[in-house]
Design an enzyme around this catalytic site. Structure first.
Site, PDB file in Angstrom:
ATOM      1  N   SER A 116       0.672  -1.302   0.060  1.00  0.00           N
ATOM      2  CA  SER A 116       0.089   0.137  -0.082  1.00  0.00           C
ATOM      3  C   SER A 116       0.941   1.434  -0.119  1.00  0.00           C
ATOM      4  O   SER A 116       1.929   1.184   0.475  1.00  0.00           O
ATOM      5  CB  SER A 116      -0.798  -0.058   1.447  1.00  0.00           C
ATOM      6  OG  SER A 116      -1.533   1.334   1.428  1.00  0.00           O
TER       7      SER A 116
ATOM      8  N   TYR B 297      -1.397  -0.113  10.263  1.00  0.00           N
ATOM      9  CA  TYR B 297      -1.579  -0.741   9.012  1.00  0.00           C
ATOM     10  C   TYR B 297      -0.267  -0.321   8.151  1.00  0.00           C
ATOM     11  O   TYR B 297       0.240  -0.906   7.525  1.00  0.00           O
ATOM     12  CB  TYR B 297      -2.954   0.119   8.346  1.00  0.00           C
ATOM     13  CG  TYR B 297      -3.158  -0.377   6.962  1.00  0.00           C
ATOM     14  CD1 TYR B 297      -3.582  -1.671   6.465  1.00  0.00           C
ATOM     15  CD2 TYR B 297      -2.935   0.585   5.853  1.00  0.00           C
ATOM     16  CE1 TYR B 297      -3.593  -2.109   5.118  1.00  0.00           C
ATOM     17  CE2 TYR B 297      -3.313   0.451   4.561  1.00  0.00           C
ATOM     18  CZ  TYR B 297      -3.629  -1.051   4.115  1.00  0.00           C
ATOM     19  OH  TYR B 297      -3.902  -1.521   2.989  1.00  0.00           O
TER      20      TYR B 297
HETATM   21  N1  LIG Z   1      -8.619  -0.363  -1.331  1.00  0.00           N
HETATM   22  C1  LIG Z   1      -7.599   0.390  -0.969  1.00  0.00           C
HETATM   23  O1  LIG Z   1      -7.658   1.800  -1.074  1.00  0.00           O
HETATM   24  C2  LIG Z   1      -6.095  -0.252  -0.679  1.00  0.00           C
HETATM   25  C3  LIG Z   1      -4.904   0.489  -0.976  1.00  0.00           C
HETATM   26  C4  LIG Z   1      -3.696  -0.076  -0.788  1.00  0.00           C
HETATM   27  C5  LIG Z   1      -3.787  -1.265  -0.577  1.00  0.00           C
HETATM   28  N2  LIG Z   1      -4.822  -2.011  -0.468  1.00  0.00           N
HETATM   29  C6  LIG Z   1      -4.807  -3.367  -0.203  1.00  0.00           C
HETATM   30  O2  LIG Z   1      -5.067  -4.165  -1.204  1.00  0.00           O
HETATM   31  C7  LIG Z   1      -5.467  -5.350  -0.707  1.00  0.00           C
HETATM   32  C8  LIG Z   1      -7.133  -5.985  -1.277  1.00  0.00           C
HETATM   33  O3  LIG Z   1      -7.716  -4.893  -0.230  1.00  0.00           O
HETATM   34  P1  LIG Z   1      -9.244  -4.508  -1.094  1.00  0.00           P
HETATM   35  O4  LIG Z   1      -8.985  -2.998  -0.936  1.00  0.00           O
HETATM   36  O5  LIG Z   1      -9.539  -5.206  -2.249  1.00  0.00           O
HETATM   37  O6  LIG Z   1     -10.302  -4.858   0.392  1.00  0.00           O
HETATM   38  P2  LIG Z   1     -11.480  -5.463   0.475  1.00  0.00           P
HETATM   39  O7  LIG Z   1     -12.531  -5.173  -0.683  1.00  0.00           O
HETATM   40  O8  LIG Z   1     -11.873  -5.468   1.780  1.00  0.00           O
HETATM   41  O9  LIG Z   1     -10.840  -7.097   0.165  1.00  0.00           O
HETATM   42  C9  LIG Z   1     -10.166  -7.578   1.186  1.00  0.00           C
HETATM   43  C10 LIG Z   1     -10.112  -9.227   0.685  1.00  0.00           C
HETATM   44  O10 LIG Z   1      -9.240  -9.751   1.810  1.00  0.00           O
HETATM   45  C11 LIG Z   1      -9.729 -11.057   1.985  1.00  0.00           C
HETATM   46  N3  LIG Z   1      -9.271 -11.253   3.366  1.00  0.00           N
HETATM   47  C12 LIG Z   1      -9.559 -10.499   4.643  1.00  0.00           C
HETATM   48  N4  LIG Z   1      -9.007 -11.289   5.671  1.00  0.00           N
HETATM   49  C13 LIG Z   1      -8.812 -12.460   5.114  1.00  0.00           C
HETATM   50  C14 LIG Z   1      -8.269 -13.545   5.767  1.00  0.00           C
HETATM   51  N5  LIG Z   1      -8.008 -13.734   7.092  1.00  0.00           N
HETATM   52  N6  LIG Z   1      -8.239 -14.739   5.134  1.00  0.00           N
HETATM   53  C15 LIG Z   1      -8.320 -14.740   3.829  1.00  0.00           C
HETATM   54  N7  LIG Z   1      -8.731 -13.596   3.152  1.00  0.00           N
HETATM   55  C16 LIG Z   1      -8.997 -12.537   3.897  1.00  0.00           C
HETATM   56  C17 LIG Z   1     -11.424 -10.679   2.026  1.00  0.00           C
HETATM   57  O11 LIG Z   1     -12.030 -11.834   1.922  1.00  0.00           O
HETATM   58  P3  LIG Z   1     -12.960 -12.601   3.064  1.00  0.00           P
HETATM   59  O12 LIG Z   1     -13.598 -11.486   4.039  1.00  0.00           O
HETATM   60  O13 LIG Z   1     -13.889 -13.494   2.413  1.00  0.00           O
HETATM   61  O14 LIG Z   1     -12.275 -13.554   3.690  1.00  0.00           O
HETATM   62  C18 LIG Z   1     -11.490 -10.011   0.802  1.00  0.00           C
HETATM   63  O15 LIG Z   1     -11.365 -10.654  -0.364  1.00  0.00           O
HETATM   64  C19 LIG Z   1      -5.252  -5.692   0.686  1.00  0.00           C
HETATM   65  O16 LIG Z   1      -4.168  -6.171   0.886  1.00  0.00           O
HETATM   66  C20 LIG Z   1      -5.188  -4.214   1.222  1.00  0.00           C
HETATM   67  O17 LIG Z   1      -4.426  -3.798   2.223  1.00  0.00           O
HETATM   68  C21 LIG Z   1      -6.036  -1.629  -0.454  1.00  0.00           C
END
Ligand SMILES: NC(=O)c1ccc[n+]([C@@H]2O[C@H](COP(=O)([O-])OP(=O)(O)OC[C@H]3O[C@@H](n4cnc5c(N)ncnc54)[C@H](OP(=O)(O)O)[C@@H]3O)[C@@H](O)[C@H]2O)c1
Length: 243
Positions: free
Chosen positions: A141, A154
């Site tokens: 991130s 985070y």
């Molecule tokens: N959105 C942003 O602005 C942003 C920016 C920078 C980086 N990121 C990173 O991008 C990645 C994806 O996030 P996103 O934004 O797409 O968020 P999201 O929509 O909340 O999706 C998160 C995913 O991670 C899974 N997850 C959470 N805990 C888990 C666990 N214990 N075991 C297996 N799967 C798990 C969730 O599935 P289940 O709940 O079904 O397990 C879901 O599929 C993350 O690493 C996040 O830190 C996000």
């Protein structure tokens, strides 16, 4: 490597960037192996990808459990005979001020964001070594690059991902590729996990600048699609409006 036919395992594939990446790669011929905790959402996604002519399979995975993550990698090999790419995307973002002392949230972020990536490396690496090829991709991130209030813990977990993956890339220089994907603000369900209502609303209100999740999928596809001798070490990608 060609995306067409590549076997790609993705953690956190039930929503957000993971789901977008699964759809994007499957549309381009990759065989995707999807893991997350929400089995229903995964099943619906596999059905949808299959109905559109793609190839996908799913298995329940909690990345906090080493054995679950190992099972995901083994499931790829058992189903498709190999594992070309492992995308460690699952992440937890219950952000808030350190002073709130949300110890359970700290533990979740360390367990999912740091240990989950380590368990992913441990699951993929032996298979990559045996094959003599492979590509490990972790989602970090921009929080790791610019520290702001409410994101300290985070940011710490994502800084760990950047460090671990760059060290791994150097150690593996040869046949195995390692990429860190470093996104900025992206339109996904992540804000739903923020407990503090004011903070959640503030993040949601700034959602208009967020990138679509497909932008991240395209960046991952770019890294995968490079020739075997080219390693995209890190992609930092933010909304133009993000300072
Ligand atoms: N959105 C942003 O602005 C942003 C920016 C920078 C980086 N990121 C990173 O991008 C990645 C994806 O996030 P996103 O934004 O797409 O968020 P999201 O929509 O909340 O999706 C998160 C995913 O991670 C899974 N997850 C959470 N805990 C888990 C666990 N214990 N075991 C297996 N799967 C798990 C969730 O599935 P289940 O709940 O079904 O397990 C879901 O599929 C993350 O690493 C996040 O830190 C996000």
């Amino acid at each position: 490597m060609q995306i067409d036919d590549a076997v790609v395992a993705i953690t956190g594939a039930s929503g957000g960037m993971g789901e977008a990446t699964a759809r994007y790669l499957a549309e381009r011929g990759a065989r995707v192996v999807l893991g997350a905790r929400s089995e229903d959402r995964l099943r619906r996604l596999v059905d949808d990808i299959t109905a559109r002519g793609g190839t996908a399979t799913q298995i329940p995975v909690d990345v906090r459990r080493r054995e679950d993550v190992a099972r995901l990698a083994r499931h790829a090999v058992a189903t498709f005979g190999r594992l070309d790419v492992f995308v460690a995307n699952a992440g937890a973002m219950p952000i808030g001020p350190v002073d709130a002392l949300a110890l359970d949230d700290w533990e979740t972020m360390v367990d999912v964001n740091v240990k989950g990536v380590l368990w992913s490396i441990a699951a993929a690496l032996p298979i990559f070594r045996e094959q003599g090829s492979g590509h490990f991709i972790a989602v970090a991130s921009t929080a790791a690059r610019k520290i702001v209030p409410n994101m300290a813990v985070y940011a710490g977990t994502k800084a760990a991902v950047v460090a671990i993956c760059d060290g791994l890339r150097q150690e593996l220089a040869g046949d195995i590729r390692v990429t860190t994907l470093t996104p900025g603000f992206t339109a996904t369900g992540f804000a739903d996990h923020i407990r503090d209502g004011d903070l959640r609303e503030r993040i949601a209100a700034s959602g208009s600048i967020a990138m679509p999740a497909e932008t991240i999928a395209e960046a991952i596809a770019y890294a995968i699609g490079q020739p075997a001798g080219v390693n995209v070490g890190e992609i930092v990608i933010r909304p133009t409006a993000q300072a």
